[in-house]
Design a protein around this motif. Sequence first.
Motif, mmCIF file in Angstrom:
data_model
loop_
_atom_site.group_PDB
_atom_site.id
_atom_site.type_symbol
_atom_site.label_atom_id
_atom_site.label_comp_id
_atom_site.label_asym_id
_atom_site.label_seq_id
_atom_site.Cartn_x
_atom_site.Cartn_y
_atom_site.Cartn_z
ATOM 1 N N PHE A 95 1.228 -1.477 -0.236
ATOM 2 C CA PHE A 95 -0.004 -0.076 0.084
ATOM 3 C C PHE A 95 0.839 0.788 0.192
ATOM 4 C CE2 PHE A 95 -3.350 -3.393 1.507
ATOM 5 C CZ PHE A 95 -4.022 -2.479 -0.051
ATOM 6 N N ASP A 96 1.641 1.690 0.446
ATOM 7 C CA ASP A 96 2.858 2.394 0.215
ATOM 8 C C ASP A 96 3.477 2.645 -0.930
ATOM 9 O OD1 ASP A 96 2.548 2.838 2.760
ATOM 10 O OD2 ASP A 96 4.587 1.412 3.905
ATOM 11 N N THR A 147 -7.789 6.391 -4.008
ATOM 12 C CA THR A 147 -6.280 7.664 -2.742
ATOM 13 C C THR A 147 -6.688 7.484 -1.843
ATOM 14 O OG1 THR A 147 -5.936 8.935 -4.762
ATOM 15 C CG2 THR A 147 -4.586 9.261 -2.510
ATOM 16 N N GLU A 148 -8.018 8.252 -0.883
ATOM 17 C CA GLU A 148 -8.311 7.867 0.066
ATOM 18 C C GLU A 148 -8.439 6.643 0.793
ATOM 19 O OE1 GLU A 148 -9.222 9.961 4.099
ATOM 20 O OE2 GLU A 148 -8.821 10.858 1.819
ATOM 21 N N SER A 149 -9.503 5.499 0.359
ATOM 22 C CA SER A 149 -8.941 4.634 0.656
ATOM 23 C C SER A 149 -7.708 3.756 0.701
ATOM 24 C CB SER A 149 -9.605 3.727 -0.423
ATOM 25 O OG SER A 149 -9.647 1.961 -0.032
ATOM 26 N N ILE A 150 -6.739 3.926 0.144
ATOM 27 C CA ILE A 150 -5.399 3.620 -0.003
ATOM 28 C C ILE A 150 -4.964 4.413 1.345
ATOM 29 C CG2 ILE A 150 -3.081 3.432 -0.407
ATOM 30 C CD1 ILE A 150 -4.086 3.001 -3.361
ATOM 31 N N ARG A 151 -4.946 5.528 1.853
ATOM 32 C CA ARG A 151 -5.239 6.399 3.175
ATOM 33 C C ARG A 151 -5.490 6.058 4.199
ATOM 34 N NH1 ARG A 151 -5.962 9.634 6.665
ATOM 35 N NH2 ARG A 151 -8.222 9.566 5.613
ATOM 36 N N LYS A 152 -6.272 5.643 4.393
ATOM 37 C CA LYS A 152 -7.226 4.410 5.260
ATOM 38 C C LYS A 152 -6.653 3.833 5.231
ATOM 39 C CE LYS A 152 -10.758 7.095 4.564
ATOM 40 N NZ LYS A 152 -12.981 7.266 4.798
ATOM 41 N N LYS A 153 -6.408 2.692 4.450
ATOM 42 C CA LYS A 153 -5.672 0.640 4.709
ATOM 43 C C LYS A 153 -4.429 0.964 5.378
ATOM 44 C CE LYS A 153 -8.471 -2.126 1.336
ATOM 45 N NZ LYS A 153 -8.032 -1.900 0.096
ATOM 46 N N GLN A 209 -3.375 3.873 7.453
ATOM 47 C CA GLN A 209 -4.081 4.344 8.418
ATOM 48 C C GLN A 209 -4.314 3.148 9.672
ATOM 49 O OE1 GLN A 209 -2.708 7.083 9.489
ATOM 50 N NE2 GLN A 209 -3.118 6.697 11.703
ATOM 51 N N SER A 210 -4.605 2.521 8.930
ATOM 52 C CA SER A 210 -5.649 1.396 9.710
ATOM 53 C C SER A 210 -4.299 0.301 9.992
ATOM 54 C CB SER A 210 -6.326 0.728 9.444
ATOM 55 O OG SER A 210 -5.728 0.049 8.527
ATOM 56 N N MET A 211 -3.235 0.058 9.057
ATOM 57 C CA MET A 211 -1.956 -0.950 9.646
ATOM 58 C C MET A 211 -1.304 -0.842 9.917
ATOM 59 S SD MET A 211 -1.944 -2.262 5.606
ATOM 60 C CE MET A 211 -0.371 -1.799 5.129
ATOM 61 N N GLN A 212 -0.242 0.944 10.637
ATOM 62 C CA GLN A 212 -0.270 1.838 10.909
ATOM 63 C C GLN A 212 -0.566 1.161 12.621
ATOM 64 O OE1 GLN A 212 0.679 5.573 9.933
ATOM 65 N NE2 GLN A 212 1.952 4.768 8.418
ATOM 66 N N ASP A 213 -1.739 1.784 12.099
ATOM 67 C CA ASP A 213 -2.329 1.488 14.279
ATOM 68 C C ASP A 213 -3.140 0.324 15.024
ATOM 69 O OD1 ASP A 213 -3.375 4.571 13.996
ATOM 70 O OD2 ASP A 213 -5.083 4.018 13.350
ATOM 71 N N SER A 214 -3.096 -0.942 14.111
ATOM 72 C CA SER A 214 -2.453 -2.073 14.403
ATOM 73 C C SER A 214 -1.158 -2.202 14.467
ATOM 74 C CB SER A 214 -3.355 -3.252 13.563
ATOM 75 O OG SER A 214 -2.672 -3.212 12.538
ATOM 76 N N GLY A 215 -0.555 -2.211 13.671
ATOM 77 C CA GLY A 215 0.670 -2.363 13.517
ATOM 78 C C GLY A 215 1.238 -1.421 15.201
ATOM 79 N N LYS A 216 0.813 -1.072 15.851
ATOM 80 C CA LYS A 216 1.631 -0.008 17.292
ATOM 81 C C LYS A 216 0.944 -1.126 18.216
ATOM 82 C CE LYS A 216 1.699 4.962 15.809
ATOM 83 N NZ LYS A 216 0.794 5.474 15.473
ATOM 84 N N SER A 217 -0.764 -1.851 17.991
ATOM 85 C CA SER A 217 -0.745 -2.482 18.786
ATOM 86 C C SER A 217 -0.624 -3.399 19.001
ATOM 87 C CB SER A 217 -2.862 -2.393 18.908
ATOM 88 O OG SER A 217 -2.804 -3.109 17.416
ATOM 89 N N ASP A 218 -0.471 -4.375 17.083
ATOM 90 C CA ASP A 218 0.837 -5.625 17.583
ATOM 91 C C ASP A 218 1.927 -5.429 18.269
ATOM 92 O OD1 ASP A 218 -1.312 -6.962 16.400
ATOM 93 O OD2 ASP A 218 -0.347 -6.727 14.064
ATOM 94 N N THR A 219 2.347 -4.525 18.173
ATOM 95 C CA THR A 219 4.234 -4.648 18.529
ATOM 96 C C THR A 219 3.661 -3.743 20.247
ATOM 97 O OG1 THR A 219 4.721 -2.611 17.194
ATOM 98 C CG2 THR A 219 5.772 -2.974 18.590
ATOM 99 N N GLY A 220 2.622 -3.336 21.120
ATOM 100 C CA GLY A 220 2.040 -3.714 21.839
ATOM 101 C C GLY A 220 2.008 -5.138 22.876
ATOM 102 N N THR A 221 1.922 -5.437 21.658
ATOM 103 C CA THR A 221 1.445 -7.217 22.256
ATOM 104 C C THR A 221 2.641 -8.985 22.210
ATOM 105 O OG1 THR A 221 -0.087 -7.604 20.239
ATOM 106 C CG2 THR A 221 -0.856 -6.659 21.673
ATOM 107 N N ALA A 222 3.485 -7.967 21.284
ATOM 108 C CA ALA A 222 4.214 -8.702 21.271
ATOM 109 C C ALA A 222 5.600 -8.325 22.456
ATOM 110 C CB ALA A 222 5.344 -8.127 19.845
ATOM 111 N N ILE A 223 5.139 -7.271 22.525
ATOM 112 C CA ILE A 223 6.708 -6.812 23.824
ATOM 113 C C ILE A 223 5.668 -7.239 25.049
ATOM 114 C CG2 ILE A 223 7.105 -4.416 25.242
ATOM 115 C CD1 ILE A 223 7.441 -2.852 22.607
ATOM 116 N N GLU A 224 4.587 -7.964 25.280
ATOM 117 C CA GLU A 224 3.717 -7.900 26.418
ATOM 118 C C GLU A 224 4.254 -9.184 26.621
ATOM 119 O OE1 GLU A 224 -0.093 -6.938 26.568
ATOM 120 O OE2 GLU A 224 -0.121 -4.371 26.945
#
Length: 188
Positions: free
Chosen positions: A62-63, A105-111, A113-128
């Motif tokens: 998507f990037d 373009t807007e749909s790609i931007r939202k995807k 953003q959602s992947m980045q947001d879910s990546g942040k939460s995935d990183t948090g659970t991996a560290i836990e």
Amino acid sequence: MSTTVKARASLPVRIIIAVIAAISIAVGALAIVNLASVSNYNQATNSLNANIKASQQQDADFDKLQTQQQQTDAQFREAGAAGALLLPNVRSSIEHNAAVSARLTESIRKKIQSMQDSGKSDTGTAIEGEQSITDGNQGNGSTLTDEQRQKVEELLAQNAQSTQSDSNDSGSAAKQDSDGTSSPAKPW
């Protein structure tokens, strides 16, 4: 003896010819502008279709897709830049596909953003407590998924193979150089 030259055509006929020539030039210029816009429109539409197809794939990057889509949007803006000089059907086609492109373009931007947001939460659970793999720097907190780890391992294997073939090539070049038969160019 003086000679007078009489004009071949009367003044009104010459004016009519000049007006027709000016109109012909204007119509020709409009045709060129419309042809250039249609060409840009066709290129942008082909890019849009390819981007739509790529966005529907499971492993879409998507990037990269966002960058391509921004270029496609720019092509549509360029195609529609002539505005009022375009034929109505050309202008409406450009506007329609530009709107579709903007939605993609807007749909790609939202995807992204959602992947980045879910990546942040995935990183948090991996560290836990989940199993995580660091990228070689101890304590930097960076984690890789199984898929990313597999890609890294594949790249390392490819790199090792290319390094081996490069060292074999440089070894044979060194032998040739020591024999004095050839002197390869130095890479530095």
